[in-house]
Design an enzyme around this catalytic site. Structure first.
Site, PDB file in Angstrom:
ATOM      1  N   CYS A 365      -6.384  -8.587 -10.063  1.00  0.00           N
ATOM      2  CA  CYS A 365      -7.177  -7.852  -8.816  1.00  0.00           C
ATOM      3  C   CYS A 365      -8.467  -7.322  -8.788  1.00  0.00           C
ATOM      4  O   CYS A 365      -8.501  -5.970  -8.945  1.00  0.00           O
ATOM      5  CB  CYS A 365      -5.843  -7.313  -8.100  1.00  0.00           C
ATOM      6  SG  CYS A 365      -6.410  -7.100  -6.138  1.00  0.00           S
ATOM      7  N   GLU A 366      -9.254  -7.931  -9.350  1.00  0.00           N
ATOM      8  CA  GLU A 366     -10.786  -7.457  -9.764  1.00  0.00           C
ATOM      9  C   GLU A 366     -11.742  -8.606  -9.559  1.00  0.00           C
ATOM     10  O   GLU A 366     -11.474  -9.650 -10.211  1.00  0.00           O
ATOM     11  CB  GLU A 366     -10.519  -7.175 -11.075  1.00  0.00           C
ATOM     12  CG  GLU A 366     -11.909  -6.227 -11.643  1.00  0.00           C
ATOM     13  CD  GLU A 366     -11.482  -5.060 -12.315  1.00  0.00           C
ATOM     14  OE1 GLU A 366     -10.495  -4.572 -12.506  1.00  0.00           O
ATOM     15  OE2 GLU A 366     -12.436  -4.754 -13.270  1.00  0.00           O
TER      16      GLU A 366
END
Ligand code: LLP
Length: 442
Positions: A365-366
Site C-alpha cells: 500500500c504505497e
C-alpha cells in the site's frame, strides 16, 4: 541469457533456472519465490579462490560478503568451497556459527558493533575483527583483557576513492560513516593507538570503496593508496602490516547498459588487483600482504531469480501500464531505495518477443512500491509467471514484513532439482513475537 548458461529457454518456451523449469517451480513452491542456482554460486567462489592460488601463490583468502545473501545453507556452500566470510552483525555471525562455519575464517565488520556483538565475536574466536572507531578499539582491548585473549584486528581505512555508483552504496567518500581517513592523518593516529593495545594484534588494514562498481581502475587506485599508506606506517612507526583487505564491490548485470561479465572477467578483476598489489609492494619496498577480497553481489547476484504471479493489470491511457505482481518492496526494496533497474520476462512465455513497456508494481500500500520500471514484456495476462533476473544479492537479505506480507521462501536449484533453503513464512510466524498486554485482552 546470463553469462553462465544458468538461465535458458527450454523446448516448452519456459524459463529454466539451473536446469529447473521456472513454471514448475512456481507451481510446486508457489510465488513469490526466490530461486538460487547453486552451481553459479560455487563456480564464482571457486574461480575467485583459484585466482588467488594461481596469481598470488595462495597468499590470501576470498571472503564472501554475507550481507548480500545470508542463510545457513549459503554458509555451508561457501565453507565447502574453501573460502571465508565477512559478517556485519550478531545475526549474520550467529547464522554462520549455527551452520558450522569455521570461526577462524570469519571477519567481523560494523561501524557500530554492539557490545554484545563484540563479545560474541571474541567468545566465538572469530579470525579477525575490523575495527572502525577509537572507542571500539578501547572497548575491545578491555574485553579481551578480561578474557585473557589476544584478538587479531584490522583497521578500516577510508582511502577517499570515489567510484561511480549510486551514492548510497559508495562507502569510501570523504564524508562516509565508514573508516578512518588516510587524507587527514586519522588512519595513522589510529594505527599508533591500536599498536599500543596489549590485547589486540594489529594485523593490517581494510577498505571498501563501494558496490556495483565496474571500473577496474578504482580498485587499482585503492590498492595503490593502501600500499603507499602501509609503507608510510613501516617507515614512520616500524609497523609492517601483514594483511590487506580490499573489500568487495564488483558490478553485476541487471539490465541493458550493464556489462555482462563471465567468470573469467571477474577473476580478471581480481588478477588486475593482485598485479597492482605485487607491483606496488615492490615499488614501496614492503612485503606482499596476505590479501583479502570480499565479493558479495558478484557471487550470488546473478545466481538468483524471483518468480511472481501476475495479478492486476491497469493501464492509465497515455501515461503508463502497471502489471502488478504478488510481491513488491517487501521482497525487493531496491527500486524504492536506489531506483534499481532490472530485467523481467514472462517465465511461461519466455520465447515470445516483448511488445510493450510496462511498470511492474508490487502489492504494498504505497505508490513507490515498484519492482521494476520500464521493462519490455509480451502482453502480460493475469496468471502469467513473471521472472525478475539478478535478484540473488540484496533482495532476500533486505526483505521485510512490510504490510505484514510474509517474506518469500528461497529454493536452491542443483542439477535441475530444487529444495527449500529458507522455508515460507506463515501468518503465524508474522504474529509470533506480538504480545497483547493483559489490560488490552479484555
Ligand atoms: N565488504 C564490505 C565492507 C562492504 O561494505 C560490502 C558491501 C561488501 C564487502 C560487498 O560488496 P559487494 O561485492 O556485494 O558489492 N544494499 C546495497 C548494497 C550495499 C553494499 C554495502 N557493502 C544494494 O542493494 O545495492
Amino acid at each position: 541469457m546470463n553469462q553462465r548458461d544458468t538461465l535458458k529457454i527450454n523446448a516448452a518456451g519456459h524459463l529454466e533456472i539451473g536446469g529447473a523449469d521456472a513454471t514448475e517451480l512456481a507451481e510446486k513452491f508457489g510465488t513469490p519465490l526466490y530461486v538460487m542456482d547453486e552451481k553459479y554460486i560455487r563456480d564464482m567462489c571457486s574461480a575467485y579462490r583459484r585466482a588467488i592460488e594461481e596469481d598470488y601463490a595462495g597468499n590470501g583468502l576470498v571472503l564472501y560478503a554475507s550481507k548480500a545473501f545470508a542463510c545457513m545453507a549459503i554458509y555451508k556452500i561457501v565453507a565447502a568451497e574453501g573460502i571465508g566470510v565477512d559478517v556485519v552483525s550478531g545475526g549474520e555471525l550467529y547464522t554462520a556459527l549455527k551452520a558450522g562455519f569455521p570461526a577462524e575464517k570469519i571477519y567481523m565488520h560494523g561501524n557500530n558493533k554492539l557490545p554484545s556483538e563484540l563479545e560474541m565475536a571474541v567468545d566465538s574466536r572469530v579470525g579477525c575483527i575490523v575495527v572502525d572507531s577509537l572507542a571500539e578499539i578501547d572497548k575491545l582491548d578491555s574485553l579481551c583483557e578480561r578474557r585473557g585473549v589476544i584478538q587479531r584486528i584490522l583497521i578500516r581505512v577510508n582511502p577517499g576513492v570515489e567510484a561511480h555508483t549510486h551514492h548510497f552504496i559508495q562507502t569510501a567518500k570523504t564524508d562516509s560513516k565508514f573508516g578512518f581517513s588516510l587524507a587527514d592523518g586519522t588512519a595513522e593516529a589510529v594505527t599508533v593507538h591500536a599498536l599500543s593495545k596489549k590485547h589486540l594484534r594489529l594485523d593490517g588494514y581494510h577498505c571498501h570503496i563501494g558496490s556495483q562498481i565496474f571500473e577496474k581502475e578504482s580498485f587499482g587506485l585503492a590498492a595503490d593508496k593502501m600500499l603507499a599508506f602501509m609503507s608510510e606506517m613501516k617507515t614512520a612507526h616500524g609497523f609492517e602490516a601483514r594483511t590487506l583487505n580490499l573489500g568487495g564491490g564488483y558490478g553485476i548485470w541487471y539490465s541493458d547498459g550493464d556489462a555482462r561479465y563471465s567468470v573469467s572477467d571477474y577473476t580478471g578483476y581480481l588478477k588486475t588487483v593482485i598485479a597492482e598489489v605485487k607491483c606496488k609492494a615492490r615499488e614501496y619496498g614492503i612485503r606482499e600482504p596476505f590479501l583479502l577480497v570480499e565479493p558479495g553481489r558478484s557471487i550470488v547476484g546473478e545466481a538468483g531469480v524471483t518468480l511472481y504471479t501476475v495479478g492486476t493489470i491497469k493501464e492509465i491511457p497515455g501515461v503508463k501500464k502497471y502489471v502488478a505482481v504478488d510481491g513488491g518492496m517487501f521482497d525487493n526494496p531496491r527500486y524504492a531505495l536506489y531506483q534499481a533497474k532490472y530485467t523481467a520476462l514472462l517465465a511461461n512465455r519466455a520465447a515470445e518477443k516483448p511488445c510493450e513497456v510496462v511498470t511492474v508494481a508490487g502489492k504494498c500500500c504505497e505508490s513507490g512500491d515498484i519492482v521494476c520500471a520500464n521493462v519490455s514484456l509480451p502482453k502480460a495476462e493475469t496468471g502469467d509467471i513473471l521472472a525478475v533476473l539478478s535478484t540473488g544479492a540484496y533482495n532476500y537479505s533486505m526483505a521485510s514484513n512490510y504490510n505484514r506480507n510474509p517474506v518469500p521462501p528461497v529454493v536452491l536449484v542443483r542439477d535441475g532439482k530444487a529444495e527449500y533453503i529458507v522455508k515460507p513464512q506463515s501468518y503465524e510466524d508474522i504474529i509470533r513475537n506480538d504480545v497483547i498486554p493483559a489490560y488490552l485482552q479484555k
